[in-house]
Design a protein around this motif. Structure first.
Motif, mmCIF file in Angstrom:
data_model
loop_
_atom_site.group_PDB
_atom_site.id
_atom_site.type_symbol
_atom_site.label_atom_id
_atom_site.label_comp_id
_atom_site.label_asym_id
_atom_site.label_seq_id
_atom_site.Cartn_x
_atom_site.Cartn_y
_atom_site.Cartn_z
ATOM 1 N N ARG A 229 -0.290 7.672 -2.920
ATOM 2 C CA ARG A 229 -0.732 7.147 -1.569
ATOM 3 C C ARG A 229 0.085 6.013 -1.056
ATOM 4 N N PRO A 230 0.904 4.581 -1.526
ATOM 5 C CA PRO A 230 1.530 4.115 -0.380
ATOM 6 C C PRO A 230 2.786 5.001 0.664
ATOM 7 N N TYR B 127 5.189 -1.922 -4.052
ATOM 8 C CA TYR B 127 5.749 -2.220 -4.339
ATOM 9 C C TYR B 127 6.583 -1.069 -4.439
ATOM 10 N N ILE B 128 5.725 0.328 -4.197
ATOM 11 C CA ILE B 128 6.287 1.044 -4.023
ATOM 12 C C ILE B 128 6.793 1.614 -2.215
ATOM 13 N N MET C 73 -4.013 -3.840 -0.310
ATOM 14 C CA MET C 73 -2.843 -3.050 -1.013
ATOM 15 C C MET C 73 -2.262 -3.333 -2.071
ATOM 16 N N PRO C 74 -2.612 -2.386 -3.245
ATOM 17 C CA PRO C 74 -2.361 -3.441 -4.619
ATOM 18 C C PRO C 74 -0.986 -3.530 -4.601
ATOM 19 N N LEU D 61 3.211 4.770 4.383
ATOM 20 C CA LEU D 61 4.624 4.668 5.233
ATOM 21 C C LEU D 61 5.031 6.138 5.947
ATOM 22 N N THR D 62 4.671 7.519 5.650
ATOM 23 C CA THR D 62 4.736 8.637 5.897
ATOM 24 C C THR D 62 3.905 8.422 8.211
#
Length: 377
Positions: free
Chosen positions: A101-102, A7-8, A1-2, A106-107
């Protein structure tokens, strides 16, 4: 993951965990206050109290986790926009899909956990809760009968013990007025608790029974050397456990025993409980998409986001209430299953269309002035 997506993801995950802990603690406290009589009135330890109340946490988490995720998404997106980070990301070429995407990662994690809790953890915890409550009720003499106190075991049944010495009870008084106007009073010098073949008895020794048929009649007194008072109806140990649909394993709901008396009485409850467990993992996904559709696009500080936040909250609440209504309707008719699954899926699809399907308005062409035309010439 970039790095940007990490961060998000981290920002939203921390907010989600904090929100879930706070919501669970608040709701758990209100639930725990209802069970406070386990310690105060029934003489149990604080550890039994914490165990009984803690077994309700899986049921609370399934309802609160999607709400906490929605709140975390709204907070993180608002913060990113308030700090102008969304505007910078958009200017750097970060599209809505990459921003989502992030959040979707998490979802999906939350949906998996919610699914496991719904399918496995909730029935296990509720069965353990039933067992602990039964044990508390069965331990009526060891923890409820206190020296020098008149203890009501049931409406119309009061027991008094003068002294407890080891396993023996001294100076026993039992008053039974459940079959009013008949009143029965037991007096005994001593007694003890005896468990035999799944039944619990209070064995009284060297005492008498006074039976009064009516208040205006004289009591009939019978002296005994040994008398067994049955406590099994108050312990619950002699009863055959009949689990409610919410306490049944998912396999029992999917393939119920047609000869089960509980299933014959309420087949709709079994059907509604099964579909509710299966649909619960869809709500975190729907709530996240609603939040993203409402406030996922960057806006300037002059463009208020309050209406978007309020609209997202209203849509989330309406979806959850409608889902509960569809589940209740499923008790009466199996066709309500279409609404049970269609509501979160349809809400998620609508949110996706709002986030990606609508094309932004193309800016109006600049108005050319004569001066600009002359300059260009």
């Amino acid at each position: 993951m970039p790095v940007l997506e990490r961060y998000i993801f981290g920002l939203t995950a921390k907010a989600f965990v904090a929100s879930l802990i706070i919501l669970t603690a608040v709701i758990w406290t209100t639930q725990a206050l209802r069970e406070l009589d386990v310690v105060t009135a029934q003489g149990q330890t604080i550890w039994i109290f914490l165990l009984i109340t803690g077994l309700t946490i899986p049921s609370l988490s399934v309802i609160l986790a999607p709400i906490a995720l929605f709140g975390a998404a709204v907070w993180s997106l608002n913060r990113l926009n308030a700090d102008s980070e969304l505007v910078v990301m958009s200017g750097a070429g970060v599209g809505p899909a990459r921003l989502l995407r992030p959040l979707m990662a998490l979802t999906l994690m939350v949906s998996v956990v919610v699914g496991m809790m719904s399918v496995w953890a909730i029935p296990e915890s509720l069965r353990a809760l039933r067992f602990q409550l039964t044990q508390v009720r069965a331990d009526v003499v060891a923890n409820i009968l206190r020296e020098g106190q008149f203890t009501p075991i049931e409406q119309g049944l009061v027991v008094h013990v003068r002294e407890r010495r080891g396993g023996a009870l001294l100076g026993i008084f039992v008053q039974d007025t459940r079959d009013a106007p008949q009143e029965v009073t037991y007096l005994a010098e001593r007694g003890q608790i005896v468990e035999e073949q799944g039944s619990t008895f209070l064995v009284l020794e060297n005492g008498s029974v006074q039976r009064r048929e009516a208040p205006d009649k004289d009591p009939a007194i019978v002296v005994f050397q040994r008398y067994a008072f049955d406590l099994s109806p108050f312990t619950g140990l002699s009863e055959v456990t009949s689990y409610k649909p919410r306490e049944r394993y998912t396999s029992e709901l999917a393939a119920p025993d047609v000869n089960d008396a509980a299933y014959k009485a309420q087949p709709g409850r079994f059907r509604a409980e099964l579909h509710e467990r299966l649909v619960n993992p869809l709500y975190p996904l729907a709530f996240m998409l609603i939040a993203f559709a409402a406030i996922g696009r960057p806006r300037t500080t002059r463009q208020t986001r309050a209406y978007g936040v309020l609209g997202a909250i209203a849509a989330m609440a309406a979806l959850r209430i409608a889902g509960l209504g569809a589940t209740n309707l499923l008790v009466a008719t199996p066709y309500a299953a279409l609404a049970v699954y269609g509501l979160p899926i349809g809400a998620g699809a609508a949110a996706l269309w709002l986030a990606f399907g609508r094309r932004p308005r193309s800016p109006a062409p600049p108005v050319s002035s004569p001066l600009a035309a002359a300059a260009s010439a």
